[in-house]
Design a protein around this motif. Structure first.
Motif, PDB file in Angstrom:
ATOM      1  N   ALA A 187       0.830  -1.201   0.000  1.00  0.00           N
ATOM      2  CA  ALA A 187       0.000   0.000   0.000  1.00  0.00           C
ATOM      3  C   ALA A 187       0.869   1.258   0.000  1.00  0.00           C
ATOM      4  O   ALA A 187       0.653   2.186  -0.784  1.00  0.00           O
ATOM      5  CB  ALA A 187      -0.934   0.001   1.215  1.00  0.00           C
ATOM      6  N   GLY A 188       1.860   1.284   0.872  1.00  0.00           N
ATOM      7  CA  GLY A 188       2.684   2.480   1.024  1.00  0.00           C
ATOM      8  C   GLY A 188       3.481   2.835  -0.205  1.00  0.00           C
ATOM      9  O   GLY A 188       3.700   4.015  -0.493  1.00  0.00           O
ATOM     10  N   PHE A 189       3.948   1.829  -0.939  1.00  0.00           N
ATOM     11  CA  PHE A 189       4.788   2.086  -2.103  1.00  0.00           C
ATOM     12  C   PHE A 189       4.053   1.879  -3.417  1.00  0.00           C
ATOM     13  O   PHE A 189       4.669   1.805  -4.482  1.00  0.00           O
ATOM     14  CB  PHE A 189       6.043   1.210  -2.046  1.00  0.00           C
ATOM     15  CG  PHE A 189       6.991   1.645  -0.972  1.00  0.00           C
ATOM     16  CD1 PHE A 189       7.778   2.767  -1.138  1.00  0.00           C
ATOM     17  CD2 PHE A 189       7.066   0.948   0.225  1.00  0.00           C
ATOM     18  CE1 PHE A 189       8.638   3.190  -0.142  1.00  0.00           C
ATOM     19  CE2 PHE A 189       7.923   1.361   1.220  1.00  0.00           C
ATOM     20  CZ  PHE A 189       8.706   2.488   1.054  1.00  0.00           C
ATOM     21  N   GLU A 195      -3.609  -0.408  -7.622  1.00  0.00           N
ATOM     22  CA  GLU A 195      -2.630  -1.190  -6.858  1.00  0.00           C
ATOM     23  C   GLU A 195      -2.732  -0.873  -5.370  1.00  0.00           C
ATOM     24  O   GLU A 195      -2.729  -1.770  -4.518  1.00  0.00           O
ATOM     25  CB  GLU A 195      -1.234  -0.862  -7.377  1.00  0.00           C
ATOM     26  CG  GLU A 195      -0.086  -1.519  -6.645  1.00  0.00           C
ATOM     27  CD  GLU A 195       1.256  -0.906  -7.017  1.00  0.00           C
ATOM     28  OE1 GLU A 195       2.238  -1.216  -6.320  1.00  0.00           O
ATOM     29  OE2 GLU A 195       1.309  -0.119  -7.982  1.00  0.00           O
ATOM     30  N   TYR A 196      -2.834   0.413  -5.056  1.00  0.00           N
ATOM     31  CA  TYR A 196      -2.955   0.832  -3.662  1.00  0.00           C
ATOM     32  C   TYR A 196      -4.232   0.288  -3.025  1.00  0.00           C
ATOM     33  O   TYR A 196      -4.208  -0.263  -1.914  1.00  0.00           O
ATOM     34  CB  TYR A 196      -2.928   2.358  -3.576  1.00  0.00           C
ATOM     35  CG  TYR A 196      -3.533   2.902  -2.302  1.00  0.00           C
ATOM     36  CD1 TYR A 196      -2.883   2.762  -1.074  1.00  0.00           C
ATOM     37  CD2 TYR A 196      -4.785   3.526  -2.317  1.00  0.00           C
ATOM     38  CE1 TYR A 196      -3.456   3.239   0.097  1.00  0.00           C
ATOM     39  CE2 TYR A 196      -5.357   4.008  -1.161  1.00  0.00           C
ATOM     40  CZ  TYR A 196      -4.690   3.861   0.047  1.00  0.00           C
ATOM     41  OH  TYR A 196      -5.260   4.328   1.200  1.00  0.00           O
ATOM     42  N   VAL A 242       3.169   4.650  12.227  1.00  0.00           N
ATOM     43  CA  VAL A 242       3.727   4.754  10.879  1.00  0.00           C
ATOM     44  C   VAL A 242       2.734   4.391   9.774  1.00  0.00           C
ATOM     45  O   VAL A 242       2.435   5.189   8.897  1.00  0.00           O
ATOM     46  CB  VAL A 242       4.993   3.875  10.737  1.00  0.00           C
ATOM     47  CG1 VAL A 242       5.474   3.872   9.292  1.00  0.00           C
ATOM     48  CG2 VAL A 242       6.099   4.356  11.658  1.00  0.00           C
ATOM     49  N   TYR A 243       2.225   3.169   9.796  1.00  0.00           N
ATOM     50  CA  TYR A 243       1.504   2.665   8.633  1.00  0.00           C
ATOM     51  C   TYR A 243       0.179   3.377   8.393  1.00  0.00           C
ATOM     52  O   TYR A 243      -0.250   3.540   7.248  1.00  0.00           O
ATOM     53  CB  TYR A 243       1.276   1.149   8.755  1.00  0.00           C
ATOM     54  CG  TYR A 243       2.542   0.348   8.923  1.00  0.00           C
ATOM     55  CD1 TYR A 243       3.711   0.709   8.261  1.00  0.00           C
ATOM     56  CD2 TYR A 243       2.571  -0.775   9.749  1.00  0.00           C
ATOM     57  CE1 TYR A 243       4.869  -0.018   8.412  1.00  0.00           C
ATOM     58  CE2 TYR A 243       3.722  -1.517   9.909  1.00  0.00           C
ATOM     59  CZ  TYR A 243       4.889  -1.140   9.242  1.00  0.00           C
ATOM     60  OH  TYR A 243       6.035  -1.867   9.403  1.00  0.00           O
ATOM     61  N   HIS A 244      -0.488   3.804   9.460  1.00  0.00           N
ATOM     62  CA  HIS A 244      -1.790   4.460   9.314  1.00  0.00           C
ATOM     63  C   HIS A 244      -1.670   5.708   8.446  1.00  0.00           C
ATOM     64  O   HIS A 244      -2.464   5.906   7.511  1.00  0.00           O
ATOM     65  CB  HIS A 244      -2.358   4.812  10.693  1.00  0.00           C
ATOM     66  CG  HIS A 244      -3.637   5.577  10.639  1.00  0.00           C
ATOM     67  ND1 HIS A 244      -3.673   6.962  10.608  1.00  0.00           N
ATOM     68  CD2 HIS A 244      -4.930   5.177  10.577  1.00  0.00           C
ATOM     69  CE1 HIS A 244      -4.924   7.364  10.563  1.00  0.00           C
ATOM     70  NE2 HIS A 244      -5.712   6.302  10.540  1.00  0.00           N
ATOM     71  N   GLY A 245      -0.710   6.560   8.731  1.00  0.00           N
ATOM     72  CA  GLY A 245      -0.556   7.794   7.972  1.00  0.00           C
ATOM     73  C   GLY A 245       0.443   7.693   6.842  1.00  0.00           C
ATOM     74  O   GLY A 245       0.134   7.977   5.682  1.00  0.00           O
ATOM     75  N   HIS A 246       1.645   7.266   7.160  1.00  0.00           N
ATOM     76  CA  HIS A 246       2.746   7.254   6.193  1.00  0.00           C
ATOM     77  C   HIS A 246       2.465   6.326   5.019  1.00  0.00           C
ATOM     78  O   HIS A 246       2.778   6.658   3.870  1.00  0.00           O
ATOM     79  CB  HIS A 246       4.023   6.829   6.923  1.00  0.00           C
ATOM     80  CG  HIS A 246       5.270   6.890   6.102  1.00  0.00           C
ATOM     81  ND1 HIS A 246       5.698   8.037   5.478  1.00  0.00           N
ATOM     82  CD2 HIS A 246       6.187   5.931   5.812  1.00  0.00           C
ATOM     83  CE1 HIS A 246       6.834   7.794   4.847  1.00  0.00           C
ATOM     84  NE2 HIS A 246       7.145   6.527   5.026  1.00  0.00           N
ATOM     85  N   PHE A 247       1.865   5.162   5.290  1.00  0.00           N
ATOM     86  CA  PHE A 247       1.572   4.201   4.231  1.00  0.00           C
ATOM     87  C   PHE A 247       0.097   4.216   3.808  1.00  0.00           C
ATOM     88  O   PHE A 247      -0.361   3.344   3.099  1.00  0.00           O
ATOM     89  CB  PHE A 247       1.954   2.785   4.683  1.00  0.00           C
ATOM     90  CG  PHE A 247       3.424   2.464   4.553  1.00  0.00           C
ATOM     91  CD1 PHE A 247       4.317   3.347   3.980  1.00  0.00           C
ATOM     92  CD2 PHE A 247       3.906   1.242   5.004  1.00  0.00           C
ATOM     93  CE1 PHE A 247       5.665   3.038   3.863  1.00  0.00           C
ATOM     94  CE2 PHE A 247       5.250   0.911   4.887  1.00  0.00           C
ATOM     95  CZ  PHE A 247       6.141   1.814   4.317  1.00  0.00           C
ATOM     96  N   LYS A 248      -0.636   5.237   4.280  1.00  0.00           N
ATOM     97  CA  LYS A 248      -2.028   5.458   3.849  1.00  0.00           C
ATOM     98  C   LYS A 248      -2.953   4.281   4.176  1.00  0.00           C
ATOM     99  O   LYS A 248      -3.934   4.037   3.468  1.00  0.00           O
ATOM    100  CB  LYS A 248      -2.090   5.765   2.352  1.00  0.00           C
ATOM    101  CG  LYS A 248      -1.187   6.926   1.910  1.00  0.00           C
ATOM    102  CD  LYS A 248      -1.294   7.138   0.413  1.00  0.00           C
ATOM    103  CE  LYS A 248      -0.319   8.203  -0.070  1.00  0.00           C
ATOM    104  NZ  LYS A 248       1.096   7.721   0.002  1.00  0.00           N
ATOM    105  N   ASN A 252      -8.897   2.914   9.754  1.00  0.00           N
ATOM    106  CA  ASN A 252      -8.969   3.208  11.186  1.00  0.00           C
ATOM    107  C   ASN A 252      -7.625   2.907  11.806  1.00  0.00           C
ATOM    108  O   ASN A 252      -6.822   2.148  11.259  1.00  0.00           O
ATOM    109  CB  ASN A 252     -10.061   2.382  11.877  1.00  0.00           C
ATOM    110  CG  ASN A 252      -9.877   0.888  11.721  1.00  0.00           C
ATOM    111  OD1 ASN A 252     -10.387   0.295  10.755  1.00  0.00           O
ATOM    112  ND2 ASN A 252      -9.148   0.260  12.653  1.00  0.00           N
ATOM    113  N   LYS A 253      -7.370   3.532  12.927  1.00  0.00           N
ATOM    114  CA  LYS A 253      -6.165   3.214  13.677  1.00  0.00           C
ATOM    115  C   LYS A 253      -6.360   1.897  14.422  1.00  0.00           C
ATOM    116  O   LYS A 253      -7.490   1.455  14.654  1.00  0.00           O
ATOM    117  CB  LYS A 253      -5.832   4.330  14.668  1.00  0.00           C
ATOM    118  CG  LYS A 253      -5.353   5.606  14.003  1.00  0.00           C
ATOM    119  CD  LYS A 253      -4.888   6.624  15.027  1.00  0.00           C
ATOM    120  CE  LYS A 253      -4.297   7.851  14.349  1.00  0.00           C
ATOM    121  NZ  LYS A 253      -3.800   8.840  15.338  1.00  0.00           N
ATOM    122  N   LEU A 254      -5.263   1.283  14.796  1.00  0.00           N
ATOM    123  CA  LEU A 254      -5.352   0.043  15.559  1.00  0.00           C
ATOM    124  C   LEU A 254      -6.094   0.287  16.863  1.00  0.00           C
ATOM    125  O   LEU A 254      -6.854  -0.565  17.329  1.00  0.00           O
ATOM    126  CB  LEU A 254      -3.944  -0.489  15.840  1.00  0.00           C
ATOM    127  CG  LEU A 254      -3.863  -1.944  16.274  1.00  0.00           C
ATOM    128  CD1 LEU A 254      -4.279  -2.858  15.135  1.00  0.00           C
ATOM    129  CD2 LEU A 254      -2.453  -2.279  16.724  1.00  0.00           C
TER     130      LEU A 254
END
Length: 343
Positions: A187-189, A195-196, A242-248, A252-254
């Motif tokens: 997702a992030g890349f 693809e995302y 990291v993953y929630h914002g940076h990798f879109k 929801n957050k964990l």
């Protein structure tokens, strides 16, 4: 992790036109009790090199600590910010690993194979006498620490890969790897919307399945901690920072899933898990290195980490974290995470 095989590279090297694809480990020799690959288990002979930012390396950190292998397998920790020359030992005096005597991890790779064209990844196990890389096979390293290094486990070490449960552990871990461990990177890349969205869907479909599985049982497989929990933990602990914002991965957050948020707090508060986590290294690496995603290099000040110590109440589901064993002892002084880097 490396620019070539994980997207964990310097600058924009990780950001291209092709869909993200993780490479197989190039150096897959195994360190075994019988030494069949030429690398016999020997206390003090090898050095585990990690970045505390890396989820794949963090698996090895947790397993090494739970099994009490600190005295048998020494530890080298790199700077969370690597450059085009690979992972750096700038945290050590003089910028050199005190045991291997090298400034960059690529030097151990070069000792093994001159001109190796692939990425320089962690975790890596290096043969101290020769200075050669032995293996960077992150999938196998932890399994071998559990099964091949038994003569060096501490008294009371848990069985993290019990033979009777291996098929189920492998099955659960494969789904977690495909959709979640690797899915957040896909997702992030991603370089295209379709693809995302495919990767995003895989991530949250797997999280929902895991939440349902863990609703009425404390651990993923059986009633004790296993390799499956470790492989899930190292992604979950990075999810909100990291993953929630940076990798879109932002459905929801964990912390918005009561089951998974309680589960990961339970693990974090278990000796051997949270005491290996360096939130400062994690955030500085992802936000400071992935300039294709975060071109300003600004590292977010949040999220608030105080909630990691709130009661989780998962003990009400039963389970015995260490089975017939015992918790690990205190973290060796030289390996303690600075207080400012912990929750």
């Amino acid at each position: 992790m490396s620019p070539a095989d994980t997207g964990e590279g310097a600058g924009n090297t990780a950001y291209g036109k092709k869909p993200f694809k993780r490479s197989r480990s190039h150096f897959a020799d195994r360190i075994t009790a019988d030494g069949r690959d030429g690398w016999p288990v020997e206390a003090g002979r090898y050095r585990l090199v990690v970045s505390r930012a890396c989820p794949w390396a963090s698996r090895a950190l947790v397993v090494r600590r739970l099994l009490g292998l600190e005295s048998a397998l020494s530890l080298g920790v790199t700077d969370p910010i690597q450059d085009d020359r690979s992972w750096r030992f700038t945290l050590d005096p003089g910028g050199r690993d005190p045991v291997l005597g090298i400034r960059f991890l690529h030097e151990a790779y070069d000792k093994r194979e001159t001109g190796y064209p692939g990425g320089v990844s962690v975790p890596a196990i290096v043969d101290v006498p020769s200075g050669e890389l032995v293996t960077n096979d992150f999938q196998q390293i932890t399994l071998d620490l559990s099964t091949e290094w038994k003569d060096h486990h501490r008294p009371g070490a848990p069985d993290l890969y019990p033979e009777a449960l291996r098929d189920e552990i492998d099955e659960v871990a494969e789904g977690v790897y495909r959709d979640l461990n690797n899915g957040v990177y896909r997702a992030g890349f991603a370089t295209g919307q379709e693809e995302y969205e495919k990767a995003y869907g895989d991530v949250f479909r797997r999280l929902d399945l895991l939440s349902e599985r863990l609703r009425d049982q404390r651990y993923l497989v059986g009633d004790t901690l296993t390799e499956a929990d470790i492989r899930l933990f190292t992604t979950l602990v990075r999810f909100d920072p990291v993953y929630h914002g940076h990798f879109k991965c932002n459905r929801n957050k964990l912390a918005g899933d009561p089951v998974l948020w309680a589960y990961v707090r339970d693990l974090y508060q278990t000796p051997g898990f949270g005491d290996t986590v360096d939130f400062d290294h994690i955030k500085r690496h992802y936000y400071g290195v992935h300039l294709g995603i975060n071109p300003t290099g600004i590292v977010p000040a949040g999220p608030d980490l105080s909630g990691w110590h709130e009661p989780h109440h998962r003990e009400q589901l039963g389970g015995r974290p260490f089975g017939d064993g015992t918790p690990p002892g205190p973290v060796p002084a030289a390996e303690e995470i600075p207080a400012a880097h912990r929750a």
